[in-house]
Design a protein around this motif. Structure first.
Motif, PDB file in Angstrom:
ATOM      1  N   SER A   1      96.966 -11.336   7.214  1.00  8.44           N
ATOM      2  CA  SER A   1      97.106 -11.015   5.793  1.00  8.44           C
ATOM      3  C   SER A   1      95.979 -10.135   5.256  1.00  8.44           C
ATOM      4  N   GLY A   2      95.066  -9.695   6.094  1.00 13.71           N
ATOM      5  CA  GLY A   2      93.966  -8.868   5.619  1.00 13.71           C
ATOM      6  C   GLY A   2      92.976  -9.595   4.742  1.00 13.71           C
ATOM      7  N   LEU A   3      93.070 -10.926   4.679  1.00 11.11           N
ATOM      8  CA  LEU A   3      92.204 -11.671   3.758  1.00 11.11           C
ATOM      9  C   LEU A   3      90.726 -11.540   4.099  1.00 11.11           C
ATOM     10  N   PRO A   4      90.314 -11.625   5.361  1.00 10.96           N
ATOM     11  CA  PRO A   4      88.885 -11.432   5.644  1.00 10.96           C
ATOM     12  C   PRO A   4      88.391 -10.049   5.227  1.00 10.96           C
ATOM     13  N   ASP A   5      89.210  -9.016   5.433  1.00 15.39           N
ATOM     14  CA  ASP A   5      88.792  -7.681   5.021  1.00 15.39           C
ATOM     15  C   ASP A   5      88.569  -7.620   3.519  1.00 15.39           C
ATOM     16  N   ALA A   6      89.491  -8.162   2.754  1.00 10.68           N
ATOM     17  CA  ALA A   6      89.360  -8.136   1.293  1.00 10.68           C
ATOM     18  C   ALA A   6      88.156  -8.943   0.823  1.00 10.68           C
ATOM     19  N   LEU A   7      87.841 -10.006   1.540  1.00  9.57           N
ATOM     20  CA  LEU A   7      86.717 -10.856   1.156  1.00  9.57           C
ATOM     21  C   LEU A   7      85.380 -10.213   1.494  1.00  9.57           C
ATOM     22  N   PHE A   8      85.257  -9.692   2.713  1.00 12.57           N
ATOM     23  CA  PHE A   8      83.972  -9.191   3.190  1.00 12.57           C
ATOM     24  C   PHE A   8      83.756  -7.707   2.921  1.00 12.57           C
TER      25      PHE A   8
ATOM     26  N   LYS B   1      89.164   5.307  23.389  1.00 13.99           N
ATOM     27  CA  LYS B   1      88.783   4.430  24.502  1.00 13.99           C
ATOM     28  C   LYS B   1      88.422   3.017  24.035  1.00 13.99           C
ATOM     29  N   ASP B   2      88.884   2.626  22.847  1.00 12.00           N
ATOM     30  CA  ASP B   2      88.503   1.304  22.332  1.00 12.00           C
ATOM     31  C   ASP B   2      89.653   0.726  21.504  1.00 12.00           C
ATOM     32  N   ARG B   3      90.864   0.805  22.039  1.00 11.54           N
ATOM     33  CA  ARG B   3      92.038   0.381  21.277  1.00 11.54           C
ATOM     34  C   ARG B   3      92.533  -1.015  21.652  1.00 11.54           C
ATOM     35  N   ASN B   4      91.820  -1.695  22.544  1.00  9.39           N
ATOM     36  CA  ASN B   4      92.255  -3.028  22.947  1.00  9.39           C
ATOM     37  C   ASN B   4      91.791  -4.065  21.921  1.00  9.39           C
ATOM     38  N   LEU B   5      92.032  -5.336  22.232  1.00  9.80           N
ATOM     39  CA  LEU B   5      91.699  -6.398  21.280  1.00  9.80           C
ATOM     40  C   LEU B   5      90.220  -6.419  20.917  1.00  9.80           C
ATOM     41  N   PRO B   6      89.280  -6.344  21.879  1.00 10.85           N
ATOM     42  CA  PRO B   6      87.863  -6.307  21.482  1.00 10.85           C
ATOM     43  C   PRO B   6      87.542  -5.129  20.561  1.00 10.85           C
ATOM     44  N   GLY B   7      88.160  -3.977  20.808  1.00 12.65           N
ATOM     45  CA  GLY B   7      87.929  -2.824  19.945  1.00 12.65           C
ATOM     46  C   GLY B   7      88.419  -3.060  18.531  1.00 12.65           C
ATOM     47  N   ARG B   8      89.582  -3.685  18.402  1.00 15.84           N
ATOM     48  CA  ARG B   8      90.104  -3.973  17.064  1.00 15.84           C
ATOM     49  C   ARG B   8      89.194  -4.953  16.332  1.00 15.84           C
ATOM     50  N   LEU B   9      88.689  -5.923  17.055  1.00 15.62           N
ATOM     51  CA  LEU B   9      87.756  -6.865  16.429  1.00 15.62           C
ATOM     52  C   LEU B   9      86.461  -6.164  16.023  1.00 15.62           C
ATOM     53  N   ARG B  10      85.976  -5.262  16.875  1.00 15.87           N
ATOM     54  CA  ARG B  10      84.750  -4.521  16.530  1.00 15.87           C
ATOM     55  C   ARG B  10      84.933  -3.697  15.262  1.00 15.87           C
ATOM     56  N   ARG B  11      86.115  -3.114  15.066  1.00 13.83           N
ATOM     57  CA  ARG B  11      86.339  -2.328  13.852  1.00 13.83           C
ATOM     58  C   ARG B  11      86.297  -3.199  12.607  1.00 13.83           C
ATOM     59  N   HIS B  12      86.863  -4.384  12.692  1.00 17.96           N
ATOM     60  CA  HIS B  12      86.783  -5.288  11.543  1.00 17.96           C
ATOM     61  C   HIS B  12      85.341  -5.719  11.283  1.00 17.96           C
ATOM     62  N   LEU B  13      84.611  -6.028  12.328  1.00 16.00           N
ATOM     63  CA  LEU B  13      83.214  -6.433  12.151  1.00 16.00           C
ATOM     64  C   LEU B  13      82.387  -5.299  11.547  1.00 16.00           C
ATOM     65  N   ALA B  14      82.618  -4.067  11.995  1.00 16.72           N
ATOM     66  CA  ALA B  14      81.907  -2.927  11.420  1.00 16.72           C
ATOM     67  C   ALA B  14      82.268  -2.747   9.960  1.00 16.72           C
ATOM     68  N   LEU B  15      83.541  -2.916   9.625  1.00 19.69           N
ATOM     69  CA  LEU B  15      83.982  -2.819   8.229  1.00 19.69           C
ATOM     70  C   LEU B  15      83.267  -3.846   7.368  1.00 19.69           C
ATOM     71  N   TRP B  16      83.217  -5.080   7.836  1.00 15.16           N
ATOM     72  CA  TRP B  16      82.592  -6.138   7.048  1.00 15.16           C
ATOM     73  C   TRP B  16      81.095  -5.897   6.886  1.00 15.16           C
ATOM     74  N   ARG B  17      80.468  -5.368   7.924  1.00 19.69           N
ATOM     75  CA  ARG B  17      79.026  -5.093   7.846  1.00 19.69           C
ATOM     76  C   ARG B  17      78.741  -3.936   6.904  1.00 19.69           C
TER      77      ARG B  17
END
Length: 256
Positions: free
Chosen positions: A6-13, A184-200
């Motif tokens: 639901s994108g809730l963590p993105d909206a929160l962080f 070269k970073d489209r797998n699951l770890p890459g997707r998680l890294r993008r969210h973490l970078a967004l939140w930071r």
């Protein structure tokens, strides 16, 4: 996994900015490193003057000199664009100001303050802060200080989420962006890294690799009010991709 539930963590962080804060980014073309080519060197005064004459916004890069000043230059080394070799960061601003840009009409490496005086608010400006270090505070502070009193529309951005993070804390009035590539970073770890970078980073906008569009991650952020700019737009096909999936091109493909 297309995005987190639901994108809730993105909206929160990483909440979306007020619409008026980022309105100047939408519907505008930005010349990548100025309008260069045809005898104009990238990130040069001539390239920036050409972009202004063409009515384009400007995207430029800054590196840190040995004395902590923001120098308008893309590469970490001098080799590709000057007759010198070695790291830009080893020289102070005065020394860099005596080094000629290869292929230019006698131009030398300018400081950000010099280029701000040239642009003088006539077109919107994107400043990419080039930082390989996790702690880019010195260069961020140099950019902030150069922007003191500048009245034109301007935003900073970087691949390094610590840059946007620094501006969110120390200069929150300055619009800030996160530069993203999924290469070269489209797998699951890459997707998680993008969210973490967004939140930071807590960015006001994303600058996205056009080769990655359409992107579920970019589309999710755009839907909730975070603009997506896209680089580097060089072809008609790239233009069509941006028209469908982003808010503005950062281009080397002038129209008209």
């Amino acid at each position: 996994m297309r995005s987190l539930p639901s994108g809730l963590p993105d909206a929160l962080f990483a909440p979306a900015p007020a619409a008026e804060r980022i309105a100047f980014l939408k519907g505008r073309r930005f010349a990548h490193r100025g309008l260069h080519g045809r005898g104009r060197v990238e990130n040069s005064r001539a390239a920036f003057a050409a972009a202004i004459a063409h009515g384009d916004g400007i995207e430029l890069d800054v590196q840190q000199s040995a004395d902590g000043q923001a120098i308008v230059f893309h590469d970490a080394t001098l080799d590709r664009l000057t007759g010198r070799s070695g790291a830009l960061a080893d020289l102070d601003a005065a020394a860099l100001g005596r080094i000629a840009l290869a292929g230019s009409d006698g131009e030398t490496l300018p400081t950000l303050a010099e280029i701000l005086s040239l642009i003088a608010g006539r077109v919107p400006l994107l400043i990419e802060v080039k930082s390989r270090h996790r702690r880019p505070a010195r260069l961020c502070a140099a950019v902030r200080d150069a922007l003191a009193g500048y009245s034109g529309a301007v935003a900073v951005m970087s691949f390094n989420p610590e840059v946007a993070r620094w501006f969110s804390i120390h200069a929150p009035a300055i619009v800030r962006g996160l530069v993203v590539t999924e290469e070269k970073d489209r797998n699951l770890p890459g997707r998680l890294r993008r969210h973490l970078a967004l939140w930071r980073a807590r960015p006001d906008f994303l600058a996205y690799d056009v080769r990655d569009l359409p992107s579920p991650f970019a589309a999710a952020q755009r839907r909730r009010g975070i603009p997506v700019l896209s680089w580097t737009v060089r072809t008609d096909a790239d233009e069509a991709t941006v028209a469908a999936h982003a808010d503005a091109p950062i281009h080397e493909h002038p129209l008209g």
